[in-house]
Design a protein around this motif. Structure first.
Motif, mmCIF file in Angstrom:
data_model
loop_
_atom_site.group_PDB
_atom_site.id
_atom_site.type_symbol
_atom_site.label_atom_id
_atom_site.label_comp_id
_atom_site.label_asym_id
_atom_site.label_seq_id
_atom_site.Cartn_x
_atom_site.Cartn_y
_atom_site.Cartn_z
ATOM 1 N N SER A 2 17.470 -3.577 7.156
ATOM 2 C CA SER A 2 16.216 -3.432 6.429
ATOM 3 C C SER A 2 15.310 -4.627 6.750
ATOM 4 O O SER A 2 15.774 -5.684 7.151
ATOM 5 N N LEU A 5 10.309 -7.851 3.323
ATOM 6 C CA LEU A 5 8.929 -7.525 2.979
ATOM 7 C C LEU A 5 8.230 -8.640 2.214
ATOM 8 O O LEU A 5 8.872 -9.518 1.637
ATOM 9 N N VAL A 7 6.453 -8.714 -1.159
ATOM 10 C CA VAL A 7 6.384 -7.863 -2.345
ATOM 11 C C VAL A 7 5.402 -8.525 -3.311
ATOM 12 O O VAL A 7 5.576 -9.693 -3.652
ATOM 13 N N GLY A 141 4.260 -5.035 1.950
ATOM 14 C CA GLY A 141 5.128 -3.874 2.117
ATOM 15 C C GLY A 141 5.400 -3.115 0.833
ATOM 16 O O GLY A 141 5.691 -1.913 0.860
ATOM 17 N N ALA A 142 5.305 -3.797 -0.306
ATOM 18 C CA ALA A 142 5.478 -3.123 -1.597
ATOM 19 C C ALA A 142 4.643 -3.862 -2.630
ATOM 20 O O ALA A 142 4.705 -5.085 -2.730
ATOM 21 N N ASP A 194 -2.850 1.148 -3.721
ATOM 22 C CA ASP A 194 -1.510 1.585 -3.316
ATOM 23 C C ASP A 194 -0.408 0.855 -4.089
ATOM 24 O O ASP A 194 0.736 0.812 -3.643
ATOM 25 N N VAL A 215 12.377 0.620 -5.648
ATOM 26 C CA VAL A 215 11.244 0.926 -4.757
ATOM 27 C C VAL A 215 11.259 -0.002 -3.544
ATOM 28 O O VAL A 215 11.090 0.438 -2.400
ATOM 29 N N VAL A 216 11.482 -1.308 -3.793
ATOM 30 C CA VAL A 216 11.464 -2.266 -2.681
ATOM 31 C C VAL A 216 12.561 -1.942 -1.677
ATOM 32 O O VAL A 216 12.319 -1.911 -0.470
ATOM 33 N N ALA A 218 13.992 0.895 -1.085
ATOM 34 C CA ALA A 218 13.657 2.122 -0.357
ATOM 35 C C ALA A 218 12.626 1.829 0.735
ATOM 36 O O ALA A 218 12.755 2.269 1.872
ATOM 37 N N ARG A 219 11.611 1.026 0.377
ATOM 38 C CA ARG A 219 10.568 0.697 1.362
ATOM 39 C C ARG A 219 11.119 -0.162 2.490
ATOM 40 O O ARG A 219 10.789 0.039 3.648
ATOM 41 N N ALA A 222 13.195 2.073 4.609
ATOM 42 C CA ALA A 222 12.381 3.061 5.306
ATOM 43 C C ALA A 222 11.531 2.421 6.383
ATOM 44 O O ALA A 222 11.197 3.036 7.398
ATOM 45 N N ALA A 223 11.184 1.105 6.141
ATOM 46 C CA ALA A 223 10.278 0.435 7.080
ATOM 47 C C ALA A 223 10.990 0.062 8.380
ATOM 48 O O ALA A 223 10.358 -0.192 9.382
#
Ligand code: DC
Length: 227
Positions: A2, A5, A7, A141-142, A194, A215-216, A218-219, A222-223
């Motif tokens: 992963s 990010l 955040v 990113g989040a 967003d 959420v973080v 997952a992002r 996913a990123a």
């Protein structure tokens, strides 16, 4: 793998940002950047240097050369100004008011952009503030906007302040500060388009952290592109 990010957690005073950001950073293994502490440090440095809180250009010079450092000592995020531990000195009600005043000057906000971005370099950081998702890190990113009712926020802040703090006084000061922070012309406190809105009323801090962490993760997952 992963990705690490940036955040952002923005929102009004007393919504639980600091506690949530700290716990989230710990659980993710991320650094923490408390941008409110930077504005507080500008207010304190100005006071110590005899610079009035209504002198935008002079405050911007203070902000541009701010000798600020952060260091975690155990659970506490310490703030140093030219090597002097100012963690407690920046948290007084006077400096809360001062930070709100100095942060309303556009020159001050501009002067602090570089510093904030430098401190978050490389990602893997939870940033908390008012405009971190909108202005400072628009490509984060989040992004989250954490709120709670003003009475609930005042109740929490009164508990934090401890002995002698009066709920109605705290509530009144909080409403004044909210108005100043949300009503200023430059970088007003608003949720990024967003951002994920999180209302902490009636939720435990654990629940709020879990909601944001999911959420973080997952992002971040996913990123990540194919390896
Ligand atoms: O989060 P805090 O209470 O420590 O913030 C102190 C003040 O600084 C607050 O009144 C608003 C201002 N601030 C800001 O304008 N932008 C930020 N990113 C963080 C704080």
């Amino acid at each position: 793998m992963s990705r690490s990010l940036v955040v952002t957690i923005d929102g009004p005073a007393g919504a639980g940002k600091s506690t949530v950001a700290k716990r989230l950073a710990r659980q993710l293994g991320y650094r923490l950047l408390d941008t409110g502490a930077i504005y507080r440090a500008v207010a304190l440095a100005a006071r110590r240097g005899g610079v009035p809180w209504d002198d935008g250009p002079a405050l911007a010079r203070v902000a541009a050369g701010l000798p600020i450092e952060f260091a975690f000592v155990g659970e506490v995020n310490h703030v140093y100004l030219a090597g002097d531990d100012v963690s407690a000195a920046i948290r007084t009600p006077e400096m809360s008011g001062g930070a709100s005043q100095v942060s309303a000057h556009p020159e001050v906000r501009t002067a602090l952009l570089d510093l904030q971005r430098r401190l978050a370099e490389g990602g893997g950081v939870v940033v908390e503030g008012r405009d971190t998702g909108t202005v400072v890190f628009p490509a984060a990113g989040a992004k989250f906007f954490l709120t709670a009712s003003d009475r609930e926020r005042a109740r929490r802040r009164t508990l934090e302040l401890g002995d002698g703090a009066d709920l109605e006084t705290v509530l009144k000061e909080m409403r004044e500060r909210d108005q100043r922070d949300a009503g200023r012309a430059v970088a007003p406190m608003v949720a990024a388009q967003d951002a994920v809105l999180v209302d902490s009323d009636g939720k435990s801090l654990d629940d709020v952290v879990a909601e944001i962490e999911a959420v973080v993760r997952a992002r971040a997952g996913a990123a990540a592109g194919p390896e």
